[in-house]
Write a protein that holds these residues in place. Structure first.
Motif, PDB file in Angstrom:
ATOM      1  N   PHE A 211      18.257 -29.409  -6.935  1.00 27.24           N
ATOM      2  CA  PHE A 211      17.700 -28.076  -7.124  1.00 27.24           C
ATOM      3  C   PHE A 211      17.119 -27.984  -8.537  1.00 27.24           C
ATOM      4  CE2 PHE A 211      20.927 -26.971  -3.851  1.00 27.24           C
ATOM      5  CZ  PHE A 211      20.139 -26.229  -2.982  1.00 27.24           C
ATOM      6  N   PRO A 212      16.262 -26.979  -8.800  1.00 26.40           N
ATOM      7  CA  PRO A 212      15.799 -26.737 -10.171  1.00 26.40           C
ATOM      8  C   PRO A 212      16.960 -26.310 -11.076  1.00 26.40           C
ATOM      9  CG  PRO A 212      14.395 -25.613  -8.567  1.00 26.40           C
ATOM     10  CD  PRO A 212      15.605 -26.087  -7.824  1.00 26.40           C
ATOM     11  N   GLN A 213      16.666 -26.242 -12.393  1.00 25.27           N
ATOM     12  CA  GLN A 213      17.716 -25.941 -13.370  1.00 25.27           C
ATOM     13  C   GLN A 213      18.462 -24.643 -13.097  1.00 25.27           C
ATOM     14  OE1 GLN A 213      14.528 -26.801 -14.201  1.00 25.27           O
ATOM     15  NE2 GLN A 213      14.439 -27.770 -16.221  1.00 25.27           N
ATOM     16  N   GLY A 214      17.783 -23.638 -12.594  1.00 25.84           N
ATOM     17  CA  GLY A 214      18.405 -22.327 -12.405  1.00 25.84           C
ATOM     18  C   GLY A 214      19.589 -22.320 -11.473  1.00 25.84           C
ATOM     19  N   ILE A 215      19.816 -23.406 -10.728  1.00 28.47           N
ATOM     20  CA  ILE A 215      20.935 -23.465  -9.800  1.00 28.47           C
ATOM     21  C   ILE A 215      22.269 -23.332 -10.527  1.00 28.47           C
ATOM     22  CG2 ILE A 215      21.172 -25.981  -9.873  1.00 28.47           C
ATOM     23  CD1 ILE A 215      21.556 -23.704  -6.782  1.00 28.47           C
ATOM     24  N   ALA A 216      22.317 -23.726 -11.788  1.00 25.89           N
ATOM     25  CA  ALA A 216      23.568 -23.689 -12.537  1.00 25.89           C
ATOM     26  C   ALA A 216      23.753 -22.392 -13.312  1.00 25.89           C
ATOM     27  CB  ALA A 216      23.628 -24.884 -13.499  1.00 25.89           C
ATOM     28  N   ASP A 217      22.858 -21.423 -13.111  1.00 27.10           N
ATOM     29  CA  ASP A 217      22.901 -20.168 -13.867  1.00 27.10           C
ATOM     30  C   ASP A 217      23.159 -18.988 -12.927  1.00 27.10           C
ATOM     31  OD1 ASP A 217      22.610 -18.037 -15.545  1.00 27.10           O
ATOM     32  OD2 ASP A 217      20.465 -18.331 -15.927  1.00 27.10           O
ATOM     33  N   PRO A 218      24.382 -18.420 -12.938  1.00 31.41           N
ATOM     34  CA  PRO A 218      24.677 -17.292 -12.056  1.00 31.41           C
ATOM     35  C   PRO A 218      23.806 -16.077 -12.333  1.00 31.41           C
ATOM     36  CG  PRO A 218      26.667 -18.050 -13.200  1.00 31.41           C
ATOM     37  CD  PRO A 218      25.507 -18.791 -13.781  1.00 31.41           C
ATOM     38  N   GLU A 219      23.183 -16.039 -13.513  1.00 31.21           N
ATOM     39  CA  GLU A 219      22.321 -14.911 -13.876  1.00 31.21           C
ATOM     40  C   GLU A 219      20.842 -15.264 -13.739  1.00 31.21           C
ATOM     41  OE1 GLU A 219      23.772 -12.063 -14.401  1.00 31.21           O
ATOM     42  OE2 GLU A 219      25.705 -13.085 -14.180  1.00 31.21           O
ATOM     43  N   ASN A 260       9.768 -42.915  -5.355  1.00 29.66           N
ATOM     44  CA  ASN A 260       8.879 -43.191  -4.219  1.00 29.66           C
ATOM     45  C   ASN A 260       8.373 -41.903  -3.589  1.00 29.66           C
ATOM     46  OD1 ASN A 260       9.223 -45.949  -4.517  1.00 29.66           O
ATOM     47  ND2 ASN A 260      10.929 -46.035  -3.081  1.00 29.66           N
ATOM     48  N   SER A 261       9.237 -40.912  -3.519  1.00 33.00           N
ATOM     49  CA  SER A 261       8.835 -39.631  -2.942  1.00 33.00           C
ATOM     50  C   SER A 261       9.728 -38.529  -3.484  1.00 33.00           C
ATOM     51  CB  SER A 261       8.918 -39.655  -1.406  1.00 33.00           C
ATOM     52  OG  SER A 261      10.253 -39.826  -0.981  1.00 33.00           O
ATOM     53  N   LEU A 262       9.152 -37.325  -3.597  1.00 28.79           N
ATOM     54  CA  LEU A 262       9.872 -36.146  -4.045  1.00 28.79           C
ATOM     55  C   LEU A 262       9.277 -34.966  -3.272  1.00 28.79           C
ATOM     56  CD1 LEU A 262      10.738 -35.237  -7.740  1.00 28.79           C
ATOM     57  CD2 LEU A 262      10.079 -33.506  -6.085  1.00 28.79           C
ATOM     58  N   THR A 263      10.047 -34.394  -2.377  1.00 24.81           N
ATOM     59  CA  THR A 263       9.497 -33.374  -1.501  1.00 24.81           C
ATOM     60  C   THR A 263      10.457 -32.215  -1.317  1.00 24.81           C
ATOM     61  OG1 THR A 263       8.572 -33.007   0.717  1.00 24.81           O
ATOM     62  CG2 THR A 263      10.420 -34.511   0.576  1.00 24.81           C
ATOM     63  N   THR A 264       9.904 -31.014  -1.178  1.00 28.08           N
ATOM     64  CA  THR A 264      10.747 -29.864  -0.861  1.00 28.08           C
ATOM     65  C   THR A 264      11.065 -29.900   0.633  1.00 28.08           C
ATOM     66  OG1 THR A 264       8.957 -28.341  -0.255  1.00 28.08           O
ATOM     67  CG2 THR A 264       9.542 -28.490  -2.599  1.00 28.08           C
ATOM     68  N   MET A 265      12.126 -29.216   0.998  1.00 26.29           N
ATOM     69  CA  MET A 265      12.481 -29.165   2.408  1.00 26.29           C
ATOM     70  C   MET A 265      11.469 -28.370   3.224  1.00 26.29           C
ATOM     71  SD  MET A 265      14.914 -31.192   3.005  1.00 26.29           S
ATOM     72  CE  MET A 265      13.785 -32.166   2.004  1.00 26.29           C
ATOM     73  N   TRP A 266      10.720 -27.480   2.582  1.00 24.82           N
ATOM     74  CA  TRP A 266       9.679 -26.775   3.321  1.00 24.82           C
ATOM     75  C   TRP A 266       8.503 -27.700   3.603  1.00 24.82           C
ATOM     76  CZ3 TRP A 266       8.992 -23.711   6.877  1.00 24.82           C
ATOM     77  CH2 TRP A 266       7.758 -23.084   7.152  1.00 24.82           C
ATOM     78  N   GLU A 267       8.127 -28.529   2.633  1.00 23.03           N
ATOM     79  CA  GLU A 267       7.064 -29.515   2.863  1.00 23.03           C
ATOM     80  C   GLU A 267       7.464 -30.477   3.981  1.00 23.03           C
ATOM     81  OE1 GLU A 267       5.233 -29.863  -1.680  1.00 23.03           O
ATOM     82  OE2 GLU A 267       6.978 -31.050  -1.104  1.00 23.03           O
ATOM     83  N   TYR A 268       8.702 -30.906   3.938  1.00 21.15           N
ATOM     84  CA  TYR A 268       9.188 -31.803   4.984  1.00 21.15           C
ATOM     85  C   TYR A 268       9.193 -31.097   6.340  1.00 21.15           C
ATOM     86  CZ  TYR A 268      12.288 -34.823   7.666  1.00 21.15           C
ATOM     87  OH  TYR A 268      12.812 -35.625   8.650  1.00 21.15           O
ATOM     88  N   LEU A 286      14.165 -23.125   1.293  1.00 24.68           N
ATOM     89  CA  LEU A 286      13.621 -24.437   1.658  1.00 24.68           C
ATOM     90  C   LEU A 286      12.647 -24.961   0.609  1.00 24.68           C
ATOM     91  CD1 LEU A 286      12.982 -23.947   5.492  1.00 24.68           C
ATOM     92  CD2 LEU A 286      15.032 -24.793   4.344  1.00 24.68           C
ATOM     93  N   GLU A 287      12.107 -24.074  -0.197  1.00 20.29           N
ATOM     94  CA  GLU A 287      11.189 -24.492  -1.259  1.00 20.29           C
ATOM     95  C   GLU A 287      11.921 -24.832  -2.548  1.00 20.29           C
ATOM     96  OE1 GLU A 287       7.729 -22.057  -1.769  1.00 20.29           O
ATOM     97  OE2 GLU A 287       7.823 -21.334   0.290  1.00 20.29           O
ATOM     98  N   LEU A 288      13.233 -24.643  -2.560  1.00 21.49           N
ATOM     99  CA  LEU A 288      14.013 -24.869  -3.775  1.00 21.49           C
ATOM    100  C   LEU A 288      14.898 -26.110  -3.702  1.00 21.49           C
ATOM    101  CD1 LEU A 288      15.054 -21.176  -4.503  1.00 21.49           C
ATOM    102  CD2 LEU A 288      13.336 -22.535  -5.711  1.00 21.49           C
TER     103      LEU A 288
END
Length: 296
Positions: A211-219, A260-268, A286-288
């Motif tokens: 996930f992006p960095q914000g996943i570790a920030d409750p705020e 090799n690949s980096l994809t969001t679950m929405w792209e997939y 799904l985009e996160l």
């Protein structure tokens, strides 16, 4: 998670069960073992999930329960799992001889993808691994033949425990690290990547989710990330690490990996929906979530 089996691993198992019993038009995943591996005290939840397979009217109820627990719910987990399954199948086709599932939880891949030329190893926290083996004993009569189980705590220096189990570092390997990295501090993530390079030769691969960095920030200002973060707090398995996707290639390159690949679950999901004519509803979560495949 030090004093009990992982609760998020059970939630993931339930999500796979829900997704595997979805109506055919929106069935992303087929895991025939997921429902069976759910523990006896999940009787009510299992009943609701099974109802969804008997009557399509009840399937949205199962999805709704999963989404209430965590945004994206069963669909997000199913997409992630299916994407990593495909990485595993490519590795088999390319002649990679060993699959290591890091933080295996209640993974069923050793049963679903048993092949004569593929060795499976599961490395997990001892309490979660003990619980899984107990479920396998009840459901299938015992651990899966030919699968090696190694206990390790990913928050500590676990490489020695693996090497002491008679490890051979000469076999090309795919490491599947699903639903684990973001529960660890960055130092443990870096240590795991270092260990992986010492456990297998060049030409090996890793696939993991992030996930992006914000996943570790409750705020966090992102309401979806904030809700996901709260889910971890409620389970006692807090999110500790995230990475901006633009930084991930450089982060891995510094540790000797090539993305090799980096994809969001929405792209997939969009690709899967187009190729298999599946109905997959959009959800912001799904985009996160990203799945990253890299080699070294």
């Amino acid at each position: 998670m030090q004093d009990r089996p992982s609760e998020t691993a059970l939630d993931t198992l339930a999500a796979r069960a829900i997704a595997s019993l979805a109506p055919q038009a929106c069935r992303i995943l087929n895991d025939p073992y997921a429902l069976r591996l759910l523990p006896p005290n999940w009787l009510v939840q299992k009943w609701v999930i099974e109802l969804g397979s008997l009557n399509p009217f009840f399937y949205p109820m199962s999805q709704m329960i999963a989404d209430m627990i965590c945004p994206g719910g069963a669909v997000q987990i199913a997409l992630r799992h299916r994407c990593m399954d495909e990485c595993l199948l490519r590795a088999c086709k390319d002649g990679i001889g060993r699959t290591v599932i890091l933080g295996a939880g209640y993974d069923s891949r050793p049963m679903r993808f048993q092949q004569e030329k593929m060795e499976f190893v599961e490395i997990d926290h001892p309490l979660t691994q003990k619980e899984k083996c107990a479920r396998l004993a009840e459901v299938l009569g015992g651990p899966i033949a030919g699968v090696r189980y190694i206990s390790a705590d990913f928050r500590g220096e676990w490489l020695g425990e693996v090497m002491a189990a008679g490890w051979s570092p000469d076999l090309t390997t795919i490491f599947i690290w699903e639903g684990v990295g973001y529960y660890l501090p960055e130092s443990a993530v870096c240590y795991t990547l270092e260990c992986i390079q010492r456990l297998a030769p060049a030409g090996s691969r890793i696939v993991f989710d992030m996930f992006p960095q914000g996943i570790a920030d409750p705020e966090s200002n992102d309401p979806v990330l904030k809700k996901i973060c709260r889910y971890g707090l409620e389970r006692g398995e807090c999110f500790l690490w995230g990475c901006h996707p633009k930084n991930m290639p450089g982060f891995l390159a510094a540790k000797g990996f090539q993305v090799n690949s980096l994809t969001t679950m929405w792209e997939y999901a969009l690709g899967l929906a187009a190729s298999e004519h599946l109905k997959i509803d959009h959800a912001p979560a799904l985009e996160l979530m990203y799945v990253v495949e890299a080699e070294f």
